[in-house]
Design a protein around this motif. Structure first.
Motif, short mmCIF file in Angstrom:
data_model
loop_
_atom_site.label_atom_id
_atom_site.label_comp_id
_atom_site.label_asym_id
_atom_site.label_seq_id
_atom_site.Cartn_x
_atom_site.Cartn_y
_atom_site.Cartn_z
N ILE A 1 -40.18 106.73 -39.45
CA ILE A 1 -39.35 106.15 -38.39
C ILE A 1 -37.88 106.47 -38.62
O ILE A 1 -37.13 106.76 -37.68
CB ILE A 1 -39.57 104.62 -38.32
N HIS A 2 -37.46 106.45 -39.88
CA HIS A 2 -36.06 106.76 -40.19
C HIS A 2 -35.71 108.19 -39.79
O HIS A 2 -34.67 108.42 -39.15
CB HIS A 2 -35.82 106.55 -41.70
N ASN A 3 -36.53 109.15 -40.16
CA ASN A 3 -36.23 110.54 -39.82
C ASN A 3 -36.36 110.81 -38.33
O ASN A 3 -35.65 111.65 -37.78
CB ASN A 3 -37.15 111.47 -40.61
N GLN A 4 -37.25 110.10 -37.67
CA GLN A 4 -37.32 110.22 -36.21
C GLN A 4 -36.04 109.73 -35.57
O GLN A 4 -35.51 110.35 -34.64
CB GLN A 4 -38.53 109.43 -35.69
N SER A 5 -35.53 108.59 -36.08
CA SER A 5 -34.27 108.07 -35.56
C SER A 5 -33.12 109.01 -35.87
O SER A 5 -32.20 109.19 -35.05
CB SER A 5 -33.99 106.68 -36.14
N LYS A 6 -33.16 109.63 -37.05
CA LYS A 6 -32.11 110.59 -37.42
C LYS A 6 -32.10 111.77 -36.46
O LYS A 6 -31.02 112.20 -36.00
CB LYS A 6 -32.34 111.06 -38.85
N ARG A 7 -33.27 112.30 -36.16
CA ARG A 7 -33.34 113.43 -35.23
C ARG A 7 -32.86 113.03 -33.84
O ARG A 7 -32.23 113.84 -33.13
CB ARG A 7 -34.76 113.98 -35.18
N LYS A 8 -33.14 111.82 -33.44
CA LYS A 8 -32.65 111.35 -32.13
C LYS A 8 -31.14 111.28 -32.12
O LYS A 8 -30.49 111.62 -31.12
CB LYS A 8 -33.26 109.99 -31.81
N CYS B 1 -31.58 103.64 -37.87
CA CYS B 1 -32.62 102.72 -37.40
C CYS B 1 -32.04 101.64 -36.48
O CYS B 1 -32.72 101.15 -35.58
CB CYS B 1 -33.32 102.07 -38.59
N TYR B 2 -30.79 101.26 -36.70
CA TYR B 2 -30.16 100.29 -35.81
C TYR B 2 -29.97 100.89 -34.41
O TYR B 2 -30.23 100.22 -33.40
CB TYR B 2 -28.81 99.85 -36.37
N LEU B 3 -29.52 102.14 -34.36
CA LEU B 3 -29.22 102.75 -33.06
C LEU B 3 -30.48 103.05 -32.26
O LEU B 3 -30.47 102.97 -31.03
CB LEU B 3 -28.42 104.04 -33.27
N PHE B 4 -31.57 103.40 -32.94
CA PHE B 4 -32.80 103.73 -32.24
C PHE B 4 -33.94 102.84 -32.74
O PHE B 4 -35.01 103.30 -33.12
CB PHE B 4 -33.17 105.21 -32.44
#
Length: 474
Positions: A202-209, A162-165
């Protein structure tokens, strides 16, 4: 300057594992905003830790401008950044959106390569929450190994993904808690799983990114780059094969095309037939030429064939000029007509190479619309200037006996001689021999009759194969 932080040595003379909470209380009491350099000094059984180059809120500044100079300001420069300068502690990091946009992906990749910040401490600071003493549990690192981070400076946990994206106005999964503020509710372990959420969180979206960022080979840019390299490799092989075939045809003086070059034709012309034979014998070429090549990039159309021939001509002329090496040369000029029915002029250079051999090389065949002296001279001068040659280096000229070439007043040889007085003119020996035979045949009746008799015999024999066989047997 804040007072030093003291730690007593144990019986073995080593630094004991001090409580992190004592260190944090010392920083809070000294009102230290950040630490740039931490030094220590051993004195009388104690170790004194000193902070240098730090910003202190308690220090009085004359005005707000000077105070701002001591604050840590993130860099917004578009220049290259130093990855070693990135903060490891998630509580001290600059927010990802404050970096220059051109650097964000490189910064994200650097943090992902370093892995989450998970310090291995024997004990973590305790916090009094509603009368109960709570602290961070290091076993949570094993449960969430890929994204959970712990900040020593803030005694809080963060989410690396979440920090990175981080997204603006993000209210899902704890909002700013796991990206910038920090999670400290140790009695709510379920909040960590709630933060992860479902597949569309949002967390899993950021993980996929993050996963997509690290899999550069599967990105659209990488796919385009791979496809471009494959197309480029195939294009180079097709071009090299076409050049090899055309070099052979040019060297042997053979025709390129045929009247029927369709796929059903039994003879598609020398170029396509030799290229097909080349592909059958070479597996590497067969994969990229003719039927296996794209329909719009086969490198076999007449225009491309002509372009390759012109390129071969240019490279050949460069080789001739290089061997000439800026030395003197002679000009041999004569008419050259062919089935194109154009008035053409062949220009040949005669020179001595570095080994001392006399060389005669065809420079070019020039189309001239007019055969008067001025037009011929202009065509020769333009041709020489194209190859950085000049009439001042001409030491000889050789033409036939035409009046526009050999005229003593306004002939081509006189115009060139005016440009360079060292030019000598020679009547072509082949033309002299022809004119001599014609002149002798006209003056001597016996010679004329002999030439006429030989001509008639040749016509009679050549008109019948039977007569030719009988002549050979006799």
């Amino acid at each position: 300057m804040a007072a030093p932080f003291k730690v007593k040595l144990d019986a073995r003379g080593s630094i004991p594992t001090c409580s992190i909470s004592d260190y944090l209380k010392w920083r809070l009491k000294a009102k230290i905003k950040r630490v740039d350099c931490l030094s220590f000094l051993q004195v009388n059984g104690e170790v004194l830790f000193k902070v240098s180059n730090s910003s202190s809120i308690a220090q009085n500044q004359p005005n707000g401008e000077e105070n701002a100079n001591h604050l840590e300001v993130p860099s917004h420069s578009s220049q290259e950044f130093d990855s070693s300068s990135l903060k490891v502690d998630p509580g001290e990091r600059t927010q990802i959106l404050e970096f220059h946009p051109n650097h964000c992906d490189a910064i994200r990749r650097a943090y992902l390569q370093k892995k989450p910040c998970q310090p291995l401490l024997r004990e973590f600071p305790q916090t009094n929450i509603f009368g109960d003493v709570r602290r961070f549990n290091h076993k949570w690192f094993d449960e969430f190994p890929n994204w959970l981070e712990y900040s020593i400076s803030k005694d809080a946990t963060f989410c690396l993904y979440c920090y990175l994206f981080k997204q603006n106005n993000n209210l899902q999964g704890g909002g700013e808690t796991f990206s910038s503020v920090g999670f400290r509710s140790w009695y709510k372990k379920a909040s960590l799983q709630t933060h992860v959420g479902g597949h569309t969180s949002i967390h899993n979206q950021s993980k996929r990114k993050c996963e997509d960022l690290m899999r550069q080979q599967q990105s659209i840019h990488a796919s385009f780059e791979k496809q471009f390299n494959q197309d480029k490799h195939g294009y180079q092989i097709r071009l090299a094969a076409s050049i090899d075939v055309e070099r052979l045809l040019v060297k042997q003086g053979l025709a390129f095309r045929d009247h029927d070059e369709s796929k059903l034709s039994l003879n598609r012309g020398n170029f396509l037939e030799i290229l097909s034979f080349y592909a059958q014998k070479c597996d590497e070429v067969r994969k990229f030429v003719l039927e296996n090549a794209p329909q719009n990039d086969q490198m076999t159309c007449p225009k491309i064939q002509k372009d390759i021939v012109i390129a071969c001509k240019i490279e050949t002329i460069k080789g001739i000029i290089k061997k000439l090496n800026g030395d003197y040369f002679s000009l041999l000029v004569d008419e050259s007509f062919d089935v194109s029915r154009k008035e053409q002029m062949a220009v040949v250079l005669r020179y001595v190479d570095r080994r001392g051999f006399v060389m005669e090389r065809l420079l070019d065949i020039v189309h001239v619309k007019n055969t008067n002296v001025l037009s011929l001279k202009e065509a020769i001068v333009n041709l020489l200037s194209q190859h950085s040659l000049s009439l001042s280096y001409v030491r000889g000229q050789c033409y036939d006996g035409a009046s526009n070439m050999q005229g003593d007043i306004n002939g081509l040889k006189m115009l060139i001689k005016k440009e360079s007085r060292s030019v000598y003119s020679i009547h072509c020996f082949a033309h002299q021999l022809q004119l001599t035979l014609v002149g002798v045949a006209k003056r001597c009746l016996q010679v004329g009759e002999l030439v006429h008799l030989v001509s008639n015999m040749f016509n009679v024999l050549a008109a019948s194969y039977k007569r030719m066989d009988g002549y050979r047997e006799s």
